[in-house]
Write an enzyme that holds these catalytic residues in place. Structure first.
Site, PDB file in Angstrom:
ATOM      1  N   ILE A  31      -2.116   7.870  -2.086  1.00  0.00           N
ATOM      2  CA  ILE A  31      -2.153   5.702  -1.903  1.00  0.00           C
ATOM      3  C   ILE A  31      -3.276   6.001  -0.725  1.00  0.00           C
ATOM      4  O   ILE A  31      -3.832   5.671  -0.422  1.00  0.00           O
ATOM      5  CB  ILE A  31      -0.164   5.638  -1.928  1.00  0.00           C
ATOM      6  CG1 ILE A  31      -0.243   6.055  -0.505  1.00  0.00           C
ATOM      7  CG2 ILE A  31       0.604   5.655  -2.749  1.00  0.00           C
ATOM      8  CD1 ILE A  31       1.267   6.132   0.268  1.00  0.00           C
ATOM      9  N   ASP A  32      -3.509   4.093  -1.463  1.00  0.00           N
ATOM     10  CA  ASP A  32      -4.112   4.007  -0.608  1.00  0.00           C
ATOM     11  C   ASP A  32      -4.286   3.693   1.065  1.00  0.00           C
ATOM     12  O   ASP A  32      -3.448   3.998   1.469  1.00  0.00           O
ATOM     13  CB  ASP A  32      -4.271   1.725  -0.905  1.00  0.00           C
ATOM     14  CG  ASP A  32      -4.816   1.721  -2.318  1.00  0.00           C
ATOM     15  OD1 ASP A  32      -5.561   2.502  -2.900  1.00  0.00           O
ATOM     16  OD2 ASP A  32      -4.506   0.421  -3.134  1.00  0.00           O
ATOM     17  N   LYS A  33      -5.308   3.437   1.546  1.00  0.00           N
ATOM     18  CA  LYS A  33      -5.256   4.299   3.584  1.00  0.00           C
ATOM     19  C   LYS A  33      -3.952   2.824   4.081  1.00  0.00           C
ATOM     20  O   LYS A  33      -2.996   2.948   4.799  1.00  0.00           O
ATOM     21  CB  LYS A  33      -6.708   3.360   3.934  1.00  0.00           C
ATOM     22  CG  LYS A  33      -6.824   3.544   5.524  1.00  0.00           C
ATOM     23  CD  LYS A  33      -7.461   2.908   6.009  1.00  0.00           C
ATOM     24  CE  LYS A  33      -7.354   2.760   7.923  1.00  0.00           C
ATOM     25  NZ  LYS A  33      -9.249   1.646   7.514  1.00  0.00           N
ATOM     26  N   ARG A  90      -2.015  -4.151  -6.584  1.00  0.00           N
ATOM     27  CA  ARG A  90      -2.424  -4.965  -6.064  1.00  0.00           C
ATOM     28  C   ARG A  90      -2.923  -5.392  -7.124  1.00  0.00           C
ATOM     29  O   ARG A  90      -2.965  -6.908  -6.971  1.00  0.00           O
ATOM     30  CB  ARG A  90      -3.293  -4.273  -4.435  1.00  0.00           C
ATOM     31  CG  ARG A  90      -2.500  -3.814  -3.901  1.00  0.00           C
ATOM     32  CD  ARG A  90      -3.714  -2.836  -3.067  1.00  0.00           C
ATOM     33  NE  ARG A  90      -4.812  -3.171  -2.555  1.00  0.00           N
ATOM     34  CZ  ARG A  90      -5.607  -3.117  -1.822  1.00  0.00           C
ATOM     35  NH1 ARG A  90      -5.979  -1.053  -2.078  1.00  0.00           N
ATOM     36  NH2 ARG A  90      -6.342  -3.248  -0.960  1.00  0.00           N
TER      37      ARG A  90
END
Length: 298
Positions: A136-138, A238
């Site tokens: 998953i993204d930062k 997103r």
């Protein structure tokens, strides 16, 4: 070594554009550099970036070896939700990168997991991504499963590939979403305007996102959503939500990022993960609690 045969439908595209669309993890600039270094061959011969591919062209790409990074275990606080001899499931905090890269040599989730698991991690992810099955993204918080051995890694990867792993997210978006429930089905690929971003594009890969409204906040012009994804494209939630006019609050990449709470990074949390245990086959359903900042906003 990557190999690809050009189909009839793909005929007459510039090779640098063709390959950058085919492989999301390689930018067009990187492709052009690999062509110059003769690491990309067409029918066994060197080529140029301007070359237009032809049907049945046999293209080979000599993959670059990742820059070796000396991994070290680091005592970084991470909530462990579940652990046994095969897997460990954690609640990743926002702001923590999943694995080391050239810009983040340490201080990542992998460094934290190494401290917890010692030498017990799958090696399939490679030297800089041991045990990492999915990411998953930062600046997205939430639940992640990590494989402790190669058998578990292969099994979990197959489940993800077959869309058998269920992932549910909580997102706070800008705007009042009118529909109570809806499905977004738009292909996602690398943006042609900015290679660091993803975008909805006709030549992208299939991406399916389902959402339902949990609560609307008219006074703050925002909506709390439960989001479920069928596919796992980079930045999928997103990109999809921004595309239909409801960007995630705090997301500076796909919106202005401005918000009344001064939150940096998207208000997106991976809440639920459901999969079959790689050894026992038992259905595992786990949830990661929302981070405090997210609770405070709500």
């Amino acid at each position: 070594m990557r190999k690809i045969i050009v189909s009839k439908e793909e005929n007459n595209n510039r090779i640098d554009m063709y390959l950058s669309k085919k492989y999301e993890d390689i930018s067009r600039v990187a492709i052009q550099r690999l062509i110059e270094e003769e690491k990309i061959l067409v029918n066994g011969r060197k080529t140029k970036s301007s070359y237009k591919v032809k049907e049945n062209d046999n293209i080979t790409i000599e993959e670059e070896k990742p820059k070796e990074i000396a991994l070290k275990a680091q005592d970084i606080p991470v909530e462990v939700i579940y652990e046994d001899k095969d897997i460990i499931v954690v609640n990743k905090p926002k702001g923590l990168v999943v694995h080391p890269a050239n810009g983040n040599p340490d201080g990542t989730l992998v460094n934290a997991i190494m401290s917890i698991c010692k030498d017990s991690l799958s090696g399939i992810g490679g030297e800089i991504r041991p045990g990492i099955v999915h990411r998953i993204d930062k600046d997205t918080s939430g639940i992640l499963v990590i494989a402790k051995n190669d058998k578990a890694h292969i099994n979990l990867s197959e489940q993800i590939k077959k869309h058998e792993v269920k992932k549910v997210y909580i997102a706070l978006v800008r705007g009042i979403v009118k529909e109570n429930e809806a499905t977004i089905k738009m292909p996602i690929g690398r943006s042609t305007k900015d290679r660091k971003k993803m975008a909805v594009t006709e030549k992208g890969k299939e991406a399916i996102t389902h959402f339902k409204v949990l609560k609307r906040y008219p006074e703050d012009n925002c909506t709390l959503l439960e989001v479920r994804i069928e596919t796992g494209r980079t930045h999928q939630i997103r990109v999809h939500l921004a595309q239909i006019g409801y960007p995630i609050i705090g997301d500076t990449t796909y919106s202005s990022g401005k918000n009344k709470w001064g939150i940096e990074g998207q208000c997106l949390h991976a809440k639920t993960l459901e999969f079959k245990h790689p050894t026992t086959g038992k259905l595992i359903h786990l949830e990661a609690e929302l981070p405090q900042y997210f609770k405070d906003i709500i």
